[in-house]
Design a protein around this motif. Structure first.
Motif, short mmCIF file in Angstrom:
data_model
loop_
_atom_site.label_atom_id
_atom_site.label_comp_id
_atom_site.label_asym_id
_atom_site.label_seq_id
_atom_site.Cartn_x
_atom_site.Cartn_y
_atom_site.Cartn_z
N VAL A 52 57.10 49.01 28.23
CA VAL A 52 58.17 49.33 27.29
C VAL A 52 59.22 48.21 27.28
O VAL A 52 59.69 47.76 26.22
CB VAL A 52 58.80 50.69 27.64
N ILE A 53 59.63 47.80 28.48
CA ILE A 53 60.63 46.72 28.56
C ILE A 53 60.11 45.47 27.88
O ILE A 53 60.82 44.79 27.13
CB ILE A 53 60.97 46.45 30.04
N LYS A 54 58.85 45.17 28.17
CA LYS A 54 58.26 43.97 27.60
C LYS A 54 58.24 44.01 26.08
O LYS A 54 58.44 43.00 25.41
CB LYS A 54 56.87 43.78 28.16
N GLY A 85 77.72 44.22 29.68
CA GLY A 85 77.39 44.81 28.39
C GLY A 85 77.72 46.29 28.33
O GLY A 85 78.11 46.93 29.32
N SER A 86 77.52 46.88 27.14
CA SER A 86 77.79 48.31 26.96
C SER A 86 76.74 49.16 27.67
O SER A 86 76.99 50.33 27.98
CB SER A 86 77.83 48.64 25.47
N THR A 87 75.57 48.57 27.88
CA THR A 87 74.52 49.27 28.64
C THR A 87 74.40 48.59 29.99
O THR A 87 73.92 47.45 30.07
CB THR A 87 73.18 49.21 27.91
N PRO A 88 74.86 49.21 31.06
CA PRO A 88 74.86 48.56 32.36
C PRO A 88 73.45 48.25 32.85
O PRO A 88 72.48 48.92 32.48
CB PRO A 88 75.55 49.57 33.26
N ILE A 89 73.41 47.22 33.69
CA ILE A 89 72.17 46.85 34.35
C ILE A 89 72.33 47.15 35.83
O ILE A 89 73.34 46.78 36.44
CB ILE A 89 71.85 45.37 34.13
N ASN A 90 71.33 47.80 36.40
CA ASN A 90 71.39 48.07 37.83
C ASN A 90 71.46 46.76 38.60
O ASN A 90 70.85 45.75 38.21
CB ASN A 90 70.17 48.88 38.27
N SER A 91 72.18 46.79 39.71
CA SER A 91 72.34 45.58 40.52
C SER A 91 71.00 45.02 40.97
O SER A 91 70.83 43.80 41.10
CB SER A 91 73.25 45.86 41.72
N ASP A 92 70.02 45.91 41.20
CA ASP A 92 68.71 45.43 41.65
C ASP A 92 67.97 44.72 40.53
O ASP A 92 67.02 43.96 40.80
CB ASP A 92 67.87 46.59 42.17
N LEU A 111 66.95 41.36 29.41
CA LEU A 111 68.06 41.98 28.70
C LEU A 111 67.56 42.71 27.48
O LEU A 111 66.75 42.19 26.69
CB LEU A 111 69.09 40.92 28.27
N GLY A 112 68.04 43.95 27.32
CA GLY A 112 67.74 44.73 26.14
C GLY A 112 68.98 45.01 25.33
O GLY A 112 70.03 44.37 25.52
#
Length: 547
Positions: A52-54, A85-92, A111-112
């Motif tokens: 999905v990410i890809k 960003g408005s959609t956070p990214i987990n630190s991992d 990044l999405g």
């Protein structure tokens, strides 16, 4: 499941039936995976999430290459990555940023929608490199690229490259020449050295040079100087943003001492010409005129006479003469009239940095007139004048006494004199003895004296009292009125002179042999004879006249 709840399906039968329920992919294969455990289920879901990410991320396993600009340094070897960003990214799941080998490299960048990362690091403009130019725009980075998809490295996007500049500074330098009277012998140009402080790079320059010239009216404004035969600019601050410090030192100018006044980056160099003078005093401290000294230059440590130097004459108590570094001898060549010549040699040295040293190498720092012979530094209008002070005693006197007849002014022999020093009670006998009219008393020092006639010539009355006279430290001779006298200060090695004429009066009633002063009795006897013939009268008469 089983038919009528009695017969159960096998695992293979179940898998076949489930595949019939699943959709097919583009190749016609059912989108179905079997899972025999909870772990298999987890792995499947993760795989699907990656797919999905890809398929839906804007950047998939992307990377950034960001090389450092040539005129910059990294402040540290680490970079911070933040999700903003408005959609956070987990630190991992944040990308990895590393600084090494003069480059920033970012990997594992995904990044999405609504996701954004910032990568923080600091650069310092390298103002301490020798090729730095103030107020010039330098690119902070090299070619910076983004590879959005790790599976397609040929697809790259260029970032914009920022630039930065740093200010420089200027130094204003002014030269003042403080010359001795009647001298304008200055060089056409001088060099100076600028010392730079607060450097952080061991390879950064700390000294650079410049010059001022007569044609520039000895002033200039400098934004660059010379270092190792190349121009270097003067940045305002160092690599760490701290202000550089600039101070000035001047290369020694032969025959001058220098002082530097600094106000911020404005400098005034004052060069004071070095001079040599001689002062001549009598024993009372009064200035004497007429002395002259000869200056000779020697090789190092006074080993031999420097033939390239023409000996110079210095008049005592006159204007100083300029003097350059070297080893010197000073000797009196002409003494003031009335004073003895001192043939001793005085040695001294002038160093390259304008310091005075005596023959033993000891600095001459005394700045007050010494009470005895010696050097001192006499500052005149800012010029340091090495001054040799010489204190002299008046030469001895020779007293010549002439004995004369008071009436005829003719010399009279037969008198005897002695001289007494009233200060020491010392009795001085004349050089002459016997039948003479002239008496000489030698080597009289300043003081008070009494000349006494111990024996008068025959038929003359002796002096009723002694003749008091004096000689002061300046050579002034004072003799009572009524006596014919003269004193003279002489040049050369001969004594100063005093001549004194002492008249004597003949004894009353005595015929003078050569005439003399006082009451004189002259007897004149004449014989008058009268003879008368015819009448037979003969008359003889004697007469005496007294005057």
């Amino acid at each position: 499941w089983g038919d009528h709840w009695g017969t159960y399906l096998t695992a293979v039968q179940i898998e076949q039936r489930m595949k019939l329920l699943a959709s097919d992919d583009s190749s016609g294969n059912p989108l179905y995976d079997s899972a025999g455990s909870a772990t298999d289920v987890t792995n499947y879901l993760n795989s699907q999430a990656n797919d999905v990410i890809k398929n839906f991320n804007t950047i998939n396993n992307g990377s950034i290459s960001d090389p450092l600009g040539s005129q910059f340094n990294y402040n540290s070897d680490t970079a911070d990555v933040k999700s903003v960003g408005s959609t956070p990214i987990n630190s991992d799941d944040l990308p990895t940023a590393k600084i090494s080998n003069g480059s920033l490299n970012v990997s594992n960048l995904n990044l999405g929608k609504g996701q954004e990362v910032q990568i923080h690091y600091q650069e310092r403009i390298n103002t301490e490199s020798n090729n730095f130019v103030p107020d010039k725009w330098y690119q902070m980075n090299g070619a910076t690229t983004l590879t959005p998809n790790g599976d397609d490295p040929s697809n790259q996007v260029d970032f914009g490259i920022p630039s930065a500049k740093a200010p420089g500074t200027t130094l204003t330098i002014n030269k003042v020449w403080n010359m001795l009277p009647n001298d304008n012998n200055i060089p056409d140009s001088i060099d100076f050295t600028v010392n730079r402080g607060n450097t952080t790079d061991n390879n950064a320059w700390t000294q650079a040079t410049g010059s001022l010239s007569k044609t520039q009216n000895w002033t200039g404004t400098f934004d660059k100087l010379s270092h190792n035969n190349s121009n270097v600019y003067l940045p305002k601050f160092n690599d760490h943003g701290q202000d550089f410090t600039y101070n000035l030192s001047e290369d020694n100018v032969a025959g001058f001492s220098s002082s530097i006044n600094q106000v911020l980056n404005n400098f005034t160099i004052t060069n004071n010409e070095l001079g040599l003078a001689v002062q001549k005093f009598d024993s009372d401290g009064n200035s004497l005129t007429g002395s002259q000294f000869t200056l000779v230059k020697d090789t190092d440590n006074w080993q031999a006479t420097d033939s390239s130097f023409t000996p110079e004459s210095i008049n005592g108590n006159d204007n100083p003469i300029p003097i350059k570094p070297g080893y010197y001898e000073l000797k009196e060549s002409t003494a003031p009239v009335g004073y003895s010549l001192d043939a001793s040699t005085i040695k001294f040295q002038v160093t390259e940095n304008g310091q005075w040293l005596d023959q033993q190498g000891t600095p001459i720092s005394n700045n007050t007139l010494p009470s005895s012979d010696g050097f001192y530094v006499n500052n005149q209008n800012g010029n340091d004048i090495l001054t040799y002070a010489k204190h002299d005693n008046i030469k001895p006197f020779t007293l010549t006494v002439n004995k004369i007849d008071k009436v005829t002014n003719q010399s009279v022999k037969g008198a005897e004199f002695q001289l007494t020093n009233s200060d020491t009670n010392q009795t001085i006998q004349p050089d002459e003895s016997g039948d003479t009219a002239t008496f000489t008393f030698n080597n009289l020092q300043p003081g008070n004296y009494v000349l006494s006639e111990t024996k008068a010539p025959t038929d003359y009355a002796p002096l009723s009292s002694g003749i008091n006279f004096s000689i002061d430290n300046t050579g002034k001779v004072t003799i009572p009125d009524g006596y014919d006298s003269n004193s003279e200060l002489t040049a050369g090695n001969s004594n100063n002179t005093i001549s004194l004429t002492v008249p004597d009066t003949p004894t009353p009633g005595q015929l003078p042999a050569t005439g003399g002063p006082g009451i004189t009795i002259i007897l004149v006897t004449g014989l008058i004879i009268m003879i008368t013939t015819a009448a037979g009268i003969i008359f003889i008469s004697r007469r005496r006249w007294e005057v």
